[in-house]
Design a protein around this motif. Structure first.
Motif: not given
Length: 97
Positions: A2, A4, A7, A32, A57-58, A61
């Motif tokens: 994935n 996400v 990263q 995720e 995920s946000n 991040y």
């Protein structure tokens, strides 16, 4: 893998390279997957760790980017922490550098 997750692994390994973090922390990125961070660096793994951090995920991040303070994330309910709070605080300090 994935995008996400990849990263996030890249960002963690950049900020906390191999051997820099001596504890164990698991990041559960909702919808995720899982990342384990320990003395060997960050990688995909869903195993027990001293502390588990859970968020979407946000939120992760923004935490990894440095635009969201971990304490603010916890107090606002965006980040859930289970396990050793001392390890969580050590991780938060290490990520701020």
């Amino acid at each position: 893998m994935n995008e996400v997750i990849q990263q996030a692994i890249n960002q963690l390994n950049k900020r906390l390279p191999h051997g820099k973090f001596q504890e164990s922390a698991k990041f559960e990125i909702l919808d995720e997957g899982y990342i384990l961070l320990d003395k060997d660096g960050a990688r995909i793994a869903n195993v027990d760790a001293a502390v588990t951090l859970r968020a979407d995920s946000n939120t992760f991040y923004n935490l990894f980017k440095g635009s969201l303070d971990p304490v603010t994330a916890v107090l606002s309910g965006k980040l859930d922490i289970d396990g050793d709070m001392k390890v969580a605080m050590t991780l938060a300090k290490a990520l701020k550098k």
